[in-house]
Scaffold this motif. Sequence first.
Motif, short mmCIF file in Angstrom:
data_model
loop_
_atom_site.label_atom_id
_atom_site.label_comp_id
_atom_site.label_asym_id
_atom_site.label_seq_id
_atom_site.Cartn_x
_atom_site.Cartn_y
_atom_site.Cartn_z
N GLU A 13 0.83 -1.21 0.00
CA GLU A 13 0.00 0.00 0.00
C GLU A 13 0.86 1.26 0.00
O GLU A 13 0.54 2.26 -0.66
CB GLU A 13 -0.93 0.00 1.22
N LYS A 14 1.98 1.21 0.72
CA LYS A 14 2.88 2.37 0.73
C LYS A 14 3.54 2.56 -0.64
O LYS A 14 3.75 3.71 -1.08
CB LYS A 14 3.95 2.21 1.82
N ALA A 15 3.86 1.48 -1.31
CA ALA A 15 4.42 1.57 -2.65
C ALA A 15 3.42 2.21 -3.61
O ALA A 15 3.78 3.04 -4.46
CB ALA A 15 4.85 0.19 -3.15
N LYS A 16 2.14 1.83 -3.46
CA LYS A 16 1.08 2.42 -4.29
C LYS A 16 0.97 3.93 -4.01
O LYS A 16 0.81 4.73 -4.94
CB LYS A 16 -0.24 1.73 -4.03
N LYS A 17 1.04 4.29 -2.74
CA LYS A 17 0.93 5.70 -2.37
C LYS A 17 2.09 6.51 -2.96
O LYS A 17 1.90 7.65 -3.43
CB LYS A 17 0.92 5.82 -0.84
N LEU A 18 3.28 5.93 -2.95
CA LEU A 18 4.44 6.60 -3.54
C LEU A 18 4.19 6.88 -5.02
O LEU A 18 4.50 7.98 -5.51
CB LEU A 18 5.69 5.74 -3.35
N ARG A 19 3.64 5.92 -5.72
CA ARG A 19 3.35 6.12 -7.15
C ARG A 19 2.34 7.25 -7.33
O ARG A 19 2.47 8.09 -8.23
CB ARG A 19 2.82 4.83 -7.76
N GLU A 20 1.32 7.25 -6.47
CA GLU A 20 0.30 8.30 -6.57
C GLU A 20 0.89 9.69 -6.35
O GLU A 20 0.43 10.67 -6.93
CB GLU A 20 -0.80 8.04 -5.53
N LEU A 21 1.95 9.75 -5.53
CA LEU A 21 2.60 11.03 -5.25
C LEU A 21 3.67 11.37 -6.28
O LEU A 21 4.36 12.40 -6.15
CB LEU A 21 3.22 11.00 -3.85
N GLY A 22 3.85 10.49 -7.27
CA GLY A 22 4.82 10.77 -8.33
C GLY A 22 6.21 10.24 -8.08
O GLY A 22 7.15 10.64 -8.77
N HIS A 23 6.35 9.35 -7.09
CA HIS A 23 7.67 8.77 -6.80
C HIS A 23 7.68 7.31 -7.25
O HIS A 23 6.89 6.51 -6.73
CB HIS A 23 7.97 8.84 -5.30
N ASN A 24 8.54 6.97 -8.18
CA ASN A 24 8.64 5.58 -8.63
C ASN A 24 9.35 4.76 -7.56
O ASN A 24 10.54 5.01 -7.29
CB ASN A 24 9.41 5.50 -9.95
N PRO A 25 8.67 3.81 -6.92
CA PRO A 25 9.33 3.05 -5.85
C PRO A 25 10.33 2.02 -6.36
O PRO A 25 10.96 1.33 -5.57
CB PRO A 25 8.15 2.35 -5.16
N TYR A 26 10.51 1.94 -7.68
CA TYR A 26 11.49 1.02 -8.26
C TYR A 26 12.23 1.74 -9.38
O TYR A 26 12.12 1.41 -10.56
CB TYR A 26 10.82 -0.27 -8.74
N SER A 27 12.99 2.73 -8.97
CA SER A 27 13.70 3.59 -9.91
C SER A 27 14.85 2.83 -10.58
O SER A 27 15.39 1.87 -10.02
CB SER A 27 14.25 4.82 -9.17
N ASN A 28 15.22 3.29 -11.75
CA ASN A 28 16.34 2.67 -12.48
C ASN A 28 17.44 3.68 -12.75
O ASN A 28 18.23 3.52 -13.67
CB ASN A 28 15.85 2.06 -13.79
N PHE A 29 17.50 4.74 -11.93
CA PHE A 29 18.51 5.78 -12.14
C PHE A 29 19.07 6.21 -10.80
O PHE A 29 18.31 6.42 -9.84
CB PHE A 29 17.91 6.99 -12.86
N SER A 30 20.38 6.36 -10.72
CA SER A 30 21.01 6.78 -9.48
C SER A 30 22.13 7.78 -9.78
O SER A 30 22.87 7.62 -10.76
CB SER A 30 21.58 5.58 -8.73
N LYS A 31 22.24 8.78 -8.93
CA LYS A 31 23.31 9.79 -9.05
C LYS A 31 24.44 9.53 -8.06
O LYS A 31 25.27 10.40 -7.82
CB LYS A 31 22.73 11.19 -8.81
N ARG A 32 24.47 8.36 -7.46
CA ARG A 32 25.49 8.06 -6.46
C ARG A 32 26.88 8.36 -6.99
O ARG A 32 27.25 7.91 -8.07
CB ARG A 32 25.40 6.58 -6.04
N ASN A 33 27.67 9.11 -6.23
CA ASN A 33 29.03 9.45 -6.66
C ASN A 33 30.10 9.02 -5.67
O ASN A 33 31.29 9.32 -5.86
CB ASN A 33 29.15 10.94 -6.96
N THR A 34 29.70 8.33 -4.60
CA THR A 34 30.69 7.82 -3.66
C THR A 34 30.09 6.68 -2.86
O THR A 34 28.87 6.47 -2.88
CB THR A 34 31.19 8.93 -2.71
N THR A 35 30.94 5.95 -2.18
CA THR A 35 30.48 4.89 -1.28
C THR A 35 30.56 5.39 0.16
O THR A 35 31.18 6.42 0.45
CB THR A 35 31.35 3.64 -1.42
N VAL A 36 29.96 4.65 1.06
CA VAL A 36 30.01 5.02 2.48
C VAL A 36 31.47 5.06 2.95
O VAL A 36 31.89 6.01 3.62
CB VAL A 36 29.19 4.02 3.32
#
Length: 505
Positions: A13-36
């Motif tokens: 249900e939370k995943a559905k709500k995220l979609r309704e708010l315009g957030h893809n809960p299974y994104s295929n793009f990341s801007k990560r530029n470093t590791t922990v």
Amino acid sequence: MVFDNQFVQLRIEKAKKLRELGHNPYSNFSKRNTTVEKFLSVNDDIAQLEDRRAENRHYCVAGRIKFYRLMGKASFLKIEDESGLLQIYLARDALPEGFYNEIKKLIEVGDIIEVCGFPFVTNKGELSLHVNHLTILTKALSPLPEKYHGITDKELRYRQRYLDLIMNADVKKTFQTRSKVISLIRRFFEDKGFLEVETPMMHPIAGGANAKPFVTHHNALGVDRYLRIAPELYLKRLIVGGFEAVFEINRNFRNEGMDATHNPEFTSIEFYWAYKTYRDLIALTKELFEYLFDHLKLPKLLPYGDLEINFDNFSELGLVESLHTIGGVPQEILQNPEAIIAYLQTHHVLVNDHLNLGQLHGKLFDEFVEAKLIDPTFVTDYPVEISPLARRSDENLAVTERFELFIAGKEIANAFSELNDPLDQYERFKGQLDAKDAGDDEAHEMDEDFVTALSYGMAPTAGQGIGIDRLVMMLTNEHSIRDVLLFPAMKPLSNEIKDEESTPK
């Protein structure tokens, strides 16, 4: 089915709500530029700055939420990637208007997120990331086990290794060490001039070792094939062909029992070295251990459960000699098969009355010696009867130029000066067939093509196999082979059996 779980349904249900708010809960793009790990390393100076923050530095880090504490207008989270754990700070006023209140109840432990911001040090002195941008990359539908208890059920850990890795940093470290060991072994042999090769995993004859094979069927050829017990006979064919130093890091399959040191599918390295003897392999093995301990930065006195293994204390011992000096078997019975059988029966050891003297010596060793060899011990002079592929000793034709290396009561390696006399090899194979007829279902099959290969001439050669799984057990202080195999063989659950039976054939 996992989706029938009520807690999973709440996350759906939370995943559905995220979609309704315009957030893809299974994104295929990341801007990560470093590791922990890199973030923590390059920003270790932040604590020395006057305001203990560096807003001019910008980083994007991604990882799984392992901890989440909601505090009204702000929240602290900890995210984990492969390199480590990082605390992040979410403040309502540092994020786009309305975003914090929108997202704070839709993310939870287990989700994979990406956060961007600047480094700062908290009042408690912890280097953290002050977030000004958050993206949900993956919404986890199944909740993680409770943090402080983790996964206590070992059966579940083996079946769901992915969950085991998520929850247990030490498990991940064990498998990272395993990968390093394999990489180092490969580099060691390449630096010595060995050529890495690949040989078949489906054999027309079950050979290369005494073991029960797995059988499969080759549809195109219309014949049965055996999953590889060992690559030995193919590697020696390459020596016949003119290669002088070859190795293969290989998967082997043996259709036998499972216990703390045996899995039906296992990994080993086998290597063959022309113009060398088993004595050269003893020296090479010591050098390999020195190389591994140096590059892994391990102490030579290595704890293993209640034991302490001294890897500066390699020793050698003849097999028959060990039966009396280590195993306590009366010396006067060692050349009398009937007396040995009676001795074994007295100690409640099941024994086949048809075993020959060499096989009985092997049985005595297994029962009374092996478990007592703690520091690295090269056991030499194996009887011909249990060494069908090894060269006879020139000094004593009843034994072979062979050794097995034992550490902490476990066999780690097997090696010998190879038998290159085709007539002797043919007679040994025939002897193995006789043993099979007498009830030894692990005896070696006749391999006429290998005898033919030897008839063209194989240079004097030494060969060795090292069990990588057991070696990693020693180096990581693990006591079950399942703990060093990512996906060990497991008995199917009842529902898996039903699924398999219902699958159309």
